[in-house]
Design a protein around this motif. Sequence first.
Motif, short mmCIF file in Angstrom:
data_model
loop_
_atom_site.label_atom_id
_atom_site.label_comp_id
_atom_site.label_asym_id
_atom_site.label_seq_id
_atom_site.Cartn_x
_atom_site.Cartn_y
_atom_site.Cartn_z
N VAL A 89 -0.57 -0.85 -4.00
CA VAL A 89 -2.25 -0.79 -4.31
C VAL A 89 -2.05 1.23 -3.56
N PHE A 90 -2.89 1.74 -4.37
CA PHE A 90 -2.91 3.06 -3.64
C PHE A 90 -4.41 3.24 -2.39
N VAL A 91 -4.02 4.31 -1.74
CA VAL A 91 -4.62 5.00 -0.86
C VAL A 91 -4.55 6.08 -0.97
N PRO A 92 -5.48 6.75 -2.15
CA PRO A 92 -5.46 8.69 -1.90
C PRO A 92 -5.43 9.38 -0.76
N LEU A 93 -4.93 9.93 -0.23
CA LEU A 93 -5.02 11.08 1.24
C LEU A 93 -5.82 12.44 -0.33
N THR A 94 -7.46 12.46 1.47
CA THR A 94 -7.89 13.39 0.97
C THR A 94 -7.55 14.81 0.40
N PHE A 95 -7.54 15.76 -0.45
CA PHE A 95 -7.92 16.96 -0.18
C PHE A 95 -8.47 18.32 0.46
N ILE A 154 0.85 -1.09 -0.03
CA ILE A 154 0.34 0.39 -0.68
C ILE A 154 1.15 1.25 0.16
N LEU A 155 0.43 2.24 -1.06
CA LEU A 155 1.99 3.54 -0.99
C LEU A 155 -0.05 4.56 -1.25
N PHE A 156 0.50 5.77 0.35
CA PHE A 156 -0.95 7.15 0.51
C PHE A 156 -0.27 7.41 -0.81
N GLU A 157 -1.51 7.93 -1.45
CA GLU A 157 -1.18 8.62 -2.98
C GLU A 157 -1.75 10.48 -2.31
N PRO A 158 -0.97 11.34 -3.24
CA PRO A 158 0.07 11.37 -4.15
C PRO A 158 1.72 10.83 -3.22
N PHE A 159 2.37 9.84 -3.64
CA PHE A 159 3.48 9.57 -3.33
C PHE A 159 4.79 9.46 -4.08
N PHE A 160 6.29 9.88 -3.54
CA PHE A 160 7.52 9.63 -4.18
C PHE A 160 7.48 8.26 -5.10
N ASP A 161 7.30 8.95 -6.66
CA ASP A 161 7.60 7.70 -8.02
C ASP A 161 8.22 6.31 -7.82
N LEU A 162 9.90 7.32 -6.81
CA LEU A 162 10.36 5.93 -6.98
C LEU A 162 10.24 4.35 -6.20
N TYR A 163 8.88 4.85 -5.07
CA TYR A 163 8.07 3.76 -4.58
C TYR A 163 8.22 2.98 -5.08
N VAL A 164 6.73 2.95 -6.52
CA VAL A 164 6.51 1.62 -7.10
C VAL A 164 6.75 1.08 -7.96
N ASN A 165 8.22 1.57 -8.64
CA ASN A 165 9.11 0.35 -9.73
C ASN A 165 9.69 -0.46 -8.64
N GLN A 166 10.16 0.44 -7.02
CA GLN A 166 10.68 -0.67 -5.95
C GLN A 166 10.07 -1.71 -6.07
N CYS A 182 10.18 24.27 -11.41
CA CYS A 182 9.25 23.34 -11.03
C CYS A 182 8.60 22.15 -11.11
N ILE A 183 8.60 21.26 -10.87
CA ILE A 183 7.94 19.52 -10.82
C ILE A 183 6.78 19.78 -10.95
N PRO A 184 6.39 19.19 -11.98
CA PRO A 184 4.51 19.01 -12.26
C PRO A 184 4.43 18.17 -11.10
N SER A 185 2.91 17.36 -10.70
CA SER A 185 2.39 17.21 -9.98
C SER A 185 1.38 15.36 -10.34
N SER A 186 1.43 15.53 -11.52
CA SER A 186 0.90 14.41 -12.11
C SER A 186 2.45 12.74 -12.18
N PRO A 187 2.73 13.11 -11.80
CA PRO A 187 4.04 11.40 -11.88
C PRO A 187 4.18 11.38 -10.10
N PHE A 188 3.28 12.01 -9.31
CA PHE A 188 3.42 11.69 -7.68
C PHE A 188 1.90 10.70 -7.49
N PHE A 189 1.06 10.87 -8.84
CA PHE A 189 0.10 10.22 -8.98
C PHE A 189 -0.54 8.99 -9.36
#
Length: 599
Positions: free
Chosen positions: A241-247, A220-232, A543-550
């Motif tokens: 498995v992505f669990v979205p945080l609520t804005f 389980i990864l809390f989303e948004p996440f640091f993208d390195l986690y996914v491939n590790q 700056c860095i776009p946010s989409s790679p973290f989702f």
Amino acid sequence: MKFTKNSLMLMATASSLSMMVQSFCPQSPITMRRNINHNILSTRNSKKVTQLESINGNDNDKSNTANVEKLIDEAPCFDGSCSSEPKQQQQLSSQTQTPQGQATQRLGQFTGPTVWSEFGRIGNENPDIANLGQGFPDWLPPQFAVDALVEGAMDVAHNSPHQYTRTAGHPRLVKELAGRYSKHLKRNIDPMQEVAVTVGASQALYLALQTLIQPGDEVILFEPFFDLYVNQVKLAGGTPVFVPLTFKPYHDDEDGIISPGEWILEPQKLRDSITSKTRSIILNSPHNPTGKIFTRSEMEAIGKAIEDKAEPRCVVLSDEVYKYIVHSPPKEEIEEEEAAQFELQQQSKTSVNHNNDDELDNKNSMGEKYHPTICQGHVHFATIPGMSHRTITISSAGKTFSATGWQVGWAIGPKELIAPIHQLIPYVQFCASTVIQEALARALPKADLPFEGYVSYYEYLKAMYTRKRDLLSSALEDAGFAVPNYDETPGGGFFIFARIGKKISDAIPPERLMAFNSAAPGNVARQDWALCQWMAEEKGILCIPSSPFFSQGNSIDSNGNPLSDQFVRIAFCKTNETILKAAKNLKELSQKQVVEELL
């Protein structure tokens, strides 16, 4: 006294190292880099100098550049210095038909550039840009850390730090870490059985996943996440498995005014995601990219969900690399810490030699409230009731000491979880750098001492980042971004996850929106990506776009659009000069918007 040939050579080397470091320390990072380049170039012959200068864009002698092939960096990178060439990467990958191994297959077919290579390329092509993208400081480590490195490299009185050390961790360092984490985690840590030293925190996470995950296991990864986690996770054979945080906005958006807000964990979303296949949960607090601090109540909810829903084999990997950069601590944590630290302080004062009244008075005059080794506002997940035996705590020195290139990380947990990591380390690398481990073991106690007018280096670090955060936040708000109110919302790390305001979104050239971009998720430059690329290429702000973290299609706003459209990640771990340059460019951007509205 007689000296052998080897000892004389070692003394000369140590002397040169000391002189180099001492000469670098008083200088700015830009000056330091120029001197390093000069020293490197001076050791090369004229032909190699000509080639290197042409590669770096030096046009002093353009006649020699025609026959020099430009070097191509094809290696991927994550949130670091990156100079990859996307077009060349695509060309090479399409020409290469070598059969892939299982690990490569798990990552999926490589198809082109990444967010890091794309924006790293833009930054390298525009050296005057205000680079608030990559997550590493652009200044030197504190002087005591540099001194510790020099001292460690020169001290050969006993065992040479220039040879292999203990595979699972340098004895001096694991003892230092065990002592500190015994206080952090409120239990005695065995330095030889419950600490593993790795090449950075990323490798600690990699090794932990490799020892835990079997094909088909879920992480389980809390989303948004640091993208390195996914491939590790994928490399270990697991399924993310992505669990979205609520804005949660502070108030409703109205009249074109975008509200800032905070990210919260809804425990039921986590509970619904835990299955019999859940092997691990990766928790990152302070959080990259949002800067969120998971509160004690949220962590307790995570612990309760694990106890109620998860199998006994479920393990939490707690990534705590930003724990000393809690610039806006949760108010409820401060009250508990004040009571606990007052008791510790009273105990330590009774044991002080009262003949040393000057030292005691100095500490009191500094307004000391917290024990230096305690991280104000940070909750170690391993201290949550019932979670100690289920948690591997992961951290490193890079973020804390502004030394991301040192690459020393560690994993701490019960011996039954750390022993498999110990077994795996020798087959990944024999040991992390002995010199750097020795330097860190020497630096850690020094960080507890008064520093630059503060009770400790850690207090200085927090104050420094708070000032940088406020400087950048003000500029972002003036330009039309919505940023968290840190008087209301706890914050840590060195990123601002800024929400894109209406004036900013309206200023994006229409031809950039939804344009094809091979580095963007889905090959489409949505609002976050289009904005960041436009500002980097035309406005001098990276700056860095946010989409790679989702993950795609998981976090959706009320209008059915990806939540990532609304945010960009902006780093304030940069010199004041860089932040002020960004502020100036942002001000010009906002002023231009006003002029266009009047016209």
